[in-house]
Scaffold this motif. Sequence first.
Motif, short mmCIF file in Angstrom:
data_model
loop_
_atom_site.label_atom_id
_atom_site.label_comp_id
_atom_site.label_asym_id
_atom_site.label_seq_id
_atom_site.Cartn_x
_atom_site.Cartn_y
_atom_site.Cartn_z
N SER A 169 -49.96 10.28 16.02
CA SER A 169 -50.93 10.07 14.95
C SER A 169 -51.68 11.36 14.66
CB SER A 169 -51.94 8.97 15.33
OG SER A 169 -51.30 7.73 15.54
N PHE A 244 -52.28 9.47 9.33
CA PHE A 244 -51.02 8.83 9.69
C PHE A 244 -51.23 8.09 11.01
CE2 PHE A 244 -46.79 8.51 11.60
CZ PHE A 244 -46.12 7.89 10.57
N ASP A 245 -50.99 6.78 10.95
CA ASP A 245 -51.16 5.90 12.11
C ASP A 245 -49.79 5.62 12.71
OD1 ASP A 245 -51.83 4.04 13.99
OD2 ASP A 245 -52.64 2.56 12.59
N SER A 248 -48.37 1.97 13.40
CA SER A 248 -47.81 1.15 12.32
C SER A 248 -46.95 1.97 11.35
CB SER A 248 -48.94 0.48 11.53
OG SER A 248 -49.80 1.47 10.97
N ASN A 249 -46.83 3.29 11.62
CA ASN A 249 -46.11 4.20 10.73
C ASN A 249 -46.66 4.16 9.30
OD1 ASN A 249 -44.38 5.34 12.62
ND2 ASN A 249 -42.78 3.79 12.33
N ARG A 250 -47.93 3.95 9.19
CA ARG A 250 -48.55 3.91 7.87
C ARG A 250 -49.29 5.22 7.58
NH1 ARG A 250 -52.60 -0.61 7.02
NH2 ARG A 250 -53.32 0.20 9.02
N THR A 262 -52.18 3.27 0.53
CA THR A 262 -51.43 3.15 1.78
C THR A 262 -49.94 3.30 1.48
OG1 THR A 262 -53.08 1.60 2.66
CG2 THR A 262 -50.95 1.66 3.77
N THR A 263 -49.21 3.95 2.39
CA THR A 263 -47.76 4.06 2.28
C THR A 263 -47.13 3.81 3.65
OG1 THR A 263 -45.94 5.41 1.41
CG2 THR A 263 -47.60 6.54 2.75
N TYR A 264 -45.81 3.80 3.69
CA TYR A 264 -45.10 3.51 4.95
C TYR A 264 -43.99 4.53 5.14
CZ TYR A 264 -42.22 0.93 8.31
OH TYR A 264 -41.48 0.56 9.40
N ASP A 265 -43.97 5.17 6.32
CA ASP A 265 -42.92 6.16 6.65
C ASP A 265 -42.23 5.70 7.94
OD1 ASP A 265 -41.29 8.27 7.13
OD2 ASP A 265 -42.89 9.74 7.45
N PRO A 266 -41.04 5.13 7.84
CA PRO A 266 -40.37 4.60 9.02
C PRO A 266 -39.71 5.67 9.89
CG PRO A 266 -38.99 4.26 7.11
CD PRO A 266 -40.26 4.87 6.61
#
Length: 312
Positions: A169, A244-245, A248-250, A262-266
């Motif tokens: 993070s 960046f958390d 939760s990959n958020r 908010t966005t999502y990076d897997p």
Amino acid sequence: MSTSVLTAVWVLLIGALIAVASTVNWHAEKPARASHEEQVTGPSASASPRPTVQGDLDSAKRVTAKPSKKSEPPAPPRRAAQPPVMQAPPPAKAPPPRRPEKPAGPVPVSSWKLGSGRQDLGADEQNANPLLLQNVTKGSGHGGSAVFNGRDSQAYTGGPVLDTRAGSSFTISAWVYLNKTGALYTAVSQDSVNNSSFYLEYSEEEHRWAFARVLTDKVGAKPVRAVSADAPELNTWTHLVGVFDAASNRGLLYVNGRHEGTTYDPSPYGSNGPLVIGRAKAAGGYANWWPGQINDVAAYPVALTEAQVKAL
């Protein structure tokens, strides 16, 4: 001596004795009689002479005489003394309320005042990673700032500052001042091989502030962005924070302390290049040069909470 003579002498003696006795008795009775008379008729004339008629008239004149015009009016009656009023002591002043202490937040791994500090441009007491400056000048905005020309101005460290690998993070924050729109402009990033591992930027595609990552470090990789609710105001100081958390990959964007996107990076990836202020890296080259001013940049090795972001 003849009998007749003796008789005459005897008679004379008896008469004298009787006369003496009478005199003595009269003097003894007189004070008693006088005392009795005084009780009945008042004191005798010799003790208190009776006033004359003229004296009575004079006394009457003194009683009935008119008061003089110059006589002073009678004094007003004196008021009875009032008992002293006991006043309560003034209430003690309450001490001024103490300002709530600012909660201690996470310490940045490095930060740069960029003109608003006491030291040279790009340096302050927390810059564990000193900046190298290229075509950056000092401005007066926001208490002092670094001015970027939008063509080739940049400030960069000697190596990576944040760990951006999967499972890590981080938080990046900056005060920014944008002079124009019309293209993609990056305020803070960190170089990898072909792309930056993150972008704190203005995105012309959405016409919004953004915190972005790309899915791979390959040319043409797709970006994912957390964007602001509103379009930016030009020539206005704005506080941007990207979080960046890793749990939760958020990715989260805060604008002036408010969470807006908010966005999502897997598939986050790491970068071994420098942290850069004033530009980004894309498709293997430098890009997105910043036109405007930047100051107070800070990098944290944790994901700050919303409360912690507001306290910055």
